[in-house]
Design a protein around this motif. Structure first.
Motif, PDB file in Angstrom:
ATOM      1  N   PRO A 114      10.774 -19.424  19.271  1.00  0.00           N
ATOM      2  CA  PRO A 114      12.188 -19.403  18.620  1.00  0.00           C
ATOM      3  C   PRO A 114      12.869 -17.977  19.117  1.00  0.00           C
ATOM      4  O   PRO A 114      12.233 -16.936  19.269  1.00  0.00           O
ATOM      5  N   GLY A 115      14.180 -18.120  19.285  1.00  0.00           N
ATOM      6  CA  GLY A 115      15.042 -17.075  19.828  1.00  0.00           C
ATOM      7  C   GLY A 115      15.228 -17.023  20.940  1.00  0.00           C
ATOM      8  O   GLY A 115      16.273 -16.512  21.731  1.00  0.00           O
ATOM      9  N   ASP A 116      14.585 -17.972  21.871  1.00  0.00           N
ATOM     10  CA  ASP A 116      14.520 -17.960  23.393  1.00  0.00           C
ATOM     11  C   ASP A 116      15.797 -18.683  23.692  1.00  0.00           C
ATOM     12  O   ASP A 116      16.632 -19.565  22.865  1.00  0.00           O
ATOM     13  N   LEU A 117      16.513 -18.652  25.070  1.00  0.00           N
ATOM     14  CA  LEU A 117      17.533 -19.653  25.639  1.00  0.00           C
ATOM     15  C   LEU A 117      16.980 -20.124  26.750  1.00  0.00           C
ATOM     16  O   LEU A 117      16.216 -19.709  27.558  1.00  0.00           O
ATOM     17  N   LEU A 118      17.078 -21.644  26.667  1.00  0.00           N
ATOM     18  CA  LEU A 118      16.561 -22.443  27.373  1.00  0.00           C
ATOM     19  C   LEU A 118      17.837 -22.984  28.266  1.00  0.00           C
ATOM     20  O   LEU A 118      18.616 -23.698  27.878  1.00  0.00           O
ATOM     21  N   SER A 231      18.101 -35.209  23.321  1.00  0.00           N
ATOM     22  CA  SER A 231      16.761 -34.936  22.531  1.00  0.00           C
ATOM     23  C   SER A 231      16.530 -33.583  22.698  1.00  0.00           C
ATOM     24  O   SER A 231      16.176 -32.918  21.674  1.00  0.00           O
ATOM     25  N   LEU A 232      17.122 -33.117  23.928  1.00  0.00           N
ATOM     26  CA  LEU A 232      16.978 -31.370  23.880  1.00  0.00           C
ATOM     27  C   LEU A 232      17.606 -30.520  23.050  1.00  0.00           C
ATOM     28  O   LEU A 232      17.268 -29.651  22.372  1.00  0.00           O
ATOM     29  N   ASP A 233      19.033 -31.096  22.710  1.00  0.00           N
ATOM     30  CA  ASP A 233      19.735 -30.407  21.676  1.00  0.00           C
ATOM     31  C   ASP A 233      18.992 -30.644  20.380  1.00  0.00           C
ATOM     32  O   ASP A 233      19.153 -29.497  19.567  1.00  0.00           O
ATOM     33  N   ALA A 234      18.746 -31.847  19.949  1.00  0.00           N
ATOM     34  CA  ALA A 234      18.016 -31.919  18.493  1.00  0.00           C
ATOM     35  C   ALA A 234      16.724 -31.030  18.562  1.00  0.00           C
ATOM     36  O   ALA A 234      16.531 -30.410  17.360  1.00  0.00           O
ATOM     37  N   TRP A 235      15.756 -30.966  19.645  1.00  0.00           N
ATOM     38  CA  TRP A 235      14.614 -30.429  19.669  1.00  0.00           C
ATOM     39  C   TRP A 235      14.948 -28.723  19.451  1.00  0.00           C
ATOM     40  O   TRP A 235      14.315 -27.966  18.836  1.00  0.00           O
ATOM     41  N   GLY A 236      15.894 -28.383  20.460  1.00  0.00           N
ATOM     42  CA  GLY A 236      16.553 -26.896  20.081  1.00  0.00           C
ATOM     43  C   GLY A 236      16.677 -26.399  18.837  1.00  0.00           C
ATOM     44  O   GLY A 236      16.400 -25.256  18.360  1.00  0.00           O
ATOM     45  N   ARG A 237      17.572 -27.336  18.067  1.00  0.00           N
ATOM     46  CA  ARG A 237      17.917 -26.998  16.748  1.00  0.00           C
ATOM     47  C   ARG A 237      16.637 -26.813  15.938  1.00  0.00           C
ATOM     48  O   ARG A 237      16.598 -26.040  14.866  1.00  0.00           O
ATOM     49  N   GLN A 238      15.892 -27.873  16.088  1.00  0.00           N
ATOM     50  CA  GLN A 238      14.616 -27.729  15.236  1.00  0.00           C
ATOM     51  C   GLN A 238      13.806 -26.531  15.480  1.00  0.00           C
ATOM     52  O   GLN A 238      13.258 -26.087  14.459  1.00  0.00           O
ATOM     53  N   GLN A 239      13.613 -26.257  16.777  1.00  0.00           N
ATOM     54  CA  GLN A 239      12.664 -25.173  17.184  1.00  0.00           C
ATOM     55  C   GLN A 239      13.241 -23.712  17.072  1.00  0.00           C
ATOM     56  O   GLN A 239      12.705 -22.763  17.228  1.00  0.00           O
ATOM     57  N   GLY A 240      14.524 -23.672  16.828  1.00  0.00           N
ATOM     58  CA  GLY A 240      15.355 -22.435  16.919  1.00  0.00           C
ATOM     59  C   GLY A 240      15.580 -21.779  18.501  1.00  0.00           C
ATOM     60  O   GLY A 240      15.548 -20.503  18.593  1.00  0.00           O
ATOM     61  N   VAL A 241      15.669 -22.807  19.213  1.00  0.00           N
ATOM     62  CA  VAL A 241      15.788 -22.239  20.708  1.00  0.00           C
ATOM     63  C   VAL A 241      16.982 -22.730  21.154  1.00  0.00           C
ATOM     64  O   VAL A 241      17.289 -23.901  20.972  1.00  0.00           O
ATOM     65  N   ARG A 242      17.895 -21.872  21.774  1.00  0.00           N
ATOM     66  CA  ARG A 242      19.312 -22.329  22.145  1.00  0.00           C
ATOM     67  C   ARG A 242      19.061 -23.008  23.545  1.00  0.00           C
ATOM     68  O   ARG A 242      18.280 -22.541  24.325  1.00  0.00           O
ATOM     69  N   TYR A 274      26.993 -32.861  25.351  1.00  0.00           N
ATOM     70  CA  TYR A 274      25.518 -32.756  24.771  1.00  0.00           C
ATOM     71  C   TYR A 274      24.900 -31.227  24.695  1.00  0.00           C
ATOM     72  O   TYR A 274      24.355 -30.824  23.726  1.00  0.00           O
ATOM     73  N   LEU A 275      25.186 -30.456  25.670  1.00  0.00           N
ATOM     74  CA  LEU A 275      24.832 -29.183  25.838  1.00  0.00           C
ATOM     75  C   LEU A 275      26.037 -28.513  26.085  1.00  0.00           C
ATOM     76  O   LEU A 275      26.578 -28.586  27.026  1.00  0.00           O
ATOM     77  N   PRO A 276      26.175 -27.301  25.771  1.00  0.00           N
ATOM     78  CA  PRO A 276      27.090 -26.263  26.048  1.00  0.00           C
ATOM     79  C   PRO A 276      26.850 -25.800  27.570  1.00  0.00           C
ATOM     80  O   PRO A 276      25.763 -25.782  27.933  1.00  0.00           O
TER      81      PRO A 276
END
Length: 340
Positions: A114-118, A231-242, A274-276
């Protein structure tokens, strides 16, 4: 009375023998993949190095940036330089494009906190290609004891393709005869070596080969790639990962750079649904021929220093392009073309 046209069945002992031979061949293939395949051994080493660097960053920093993709990432991003020069915690999770998007993204997502940028820096070709399985992804997933990475199951919900993945463990004829030829000639079994990776996971090579110019290109994101990005976008929102996208650099000489960048803009507009997209004014084109090694995507140490420095500046600026940003940018480029 038995029909003279009925098919005879093989004796039961023969059938059992064939089954036993098939099982033995699968076991041998699995053992070869896990312990002896030089390509798999190299990239398992790379995975360990990159994971160790990421773990050290987690101990020292509250968050980090993970950049994943194929070898264009592995050769381009020097995390140690970015840390020393800019104080930025970056993990280079680039591997081999042949592992395909699902494995590459799953490998990187497993390191995110959480808090990371992928930043997904997958080569455009990987996101445009028709969805296919990857023997290399299945082999890596098996060798690392991470079967769910082959189909990015934890991100996409796709079940593990057990039968397909097991079949993929066998080395193909091309691999067998290439390896045999190298053994016969006394040549290295794989073109890259463990020593090519720095402790921070940045890859280099002493090889130098001719590199080609890019041609004009276009295409639509494959359905599987679109689902993966979604899926990555949804996963990131759920996990707190940008989560964002980063366009890799490719060699493009002066005459080819502008059309190549224009085509890249059209591609980025699709991805941005899908992703910025991290803003990079070069738009994937870099024209210093002497700073590419053995492919148009593999930067030398000099090129990687420039890429890493500019990437650090982009990360510190924190500017991302949306679909509307890219649309306005492409419209401006179109006007320039018409006026030329």
């Amino acid at each position: 009375m038995p029909s003279s046209t009925s098919r005879s069945r093989p004796p039961r002992g023969v059938a059992i023998g064939l089954l036993a031979a098939a099982c033995f061949a699968l076991l041998v293939s699995a053992a070869y993949t896990r312990w002896w395949n030089p390509e798999i051994r190299l990239y398992c080493h790379a995975v360990r190095v990159k994971q160790q660097w990421a773990a050290e960053l987690d101990r020292r920093f509250t968050n980090k940036t993970i950049i994943c993709g194929g070898s264009s990432t592995s050769f381009a991003v020097d995390p140690a330089r970015m840390l020393d020069r800019n104080g930025i915690a970056v993990a280079n999770y680039g591997l081999h494009a042949g592992m395909q998007p699902w494995f590459l993204v799953a490998f990187a997502a497993a390191a995110a906190r959480p808090g990371d940028l992928l930043l997904v820096a997958l080569e455009p070709e990987l996101l445009l290609a028709t969805d296919t399985g990857s023997d290399l992804a299945a082999q890596m997933a098996f060798a690392l004891d991470r079967p769910r990475w082959a189909q990015a199951s934890d991100l996409t919900g796709e079940p593990v393709h057990w039968v397909e993945n097991l079949v993929s463990l066998r080395p193909g004829a091309y691999h067998f005869f290439t390896l045999l030829g190298k053994l016969t000639l006394g040549r290295p079994l794989y073109r890259y070596h463990p020593s090519d990776f720095s402790p921070a996971g940045w890859q280099q090579t002493a090889e130098r080969r001719p590199v080609s110019e890019p041609g004009r290109w276009s295409g639509e994101l494959s359905p599987g790639a679109a689902r993966l990005l979604q899926s990555l976008d949804a996963w990131g929102r759920q996990q707190g990962v940008r989560v964002g996208y980063l366009l890799p650099w490719r060699y493009a000489g002066e005459e080819h750079a502008r059309p190549f960048q224009f085509d890249n803009l059209a591609f980025l507009e699709q991805v941005a649904r899908y992703l910025p997209v991290l803003a990079d004014e070069r738009l994937g084109a870099y024209g210093v021929r002497g700073q590419f090694a053995d492919t148009p995507f593999h930067l030398t140490s000099e090129g990687a220093a420039i890429r890493s420095d500019e990437l650090a500046d982009d990360l510190l600026a924190g500017r991302f392009w949306s679909v509307s940003d890219l649309g306005r940018l492409r419209a401006g480029w179109s006007r320039d073309y018409l006026s030329d």
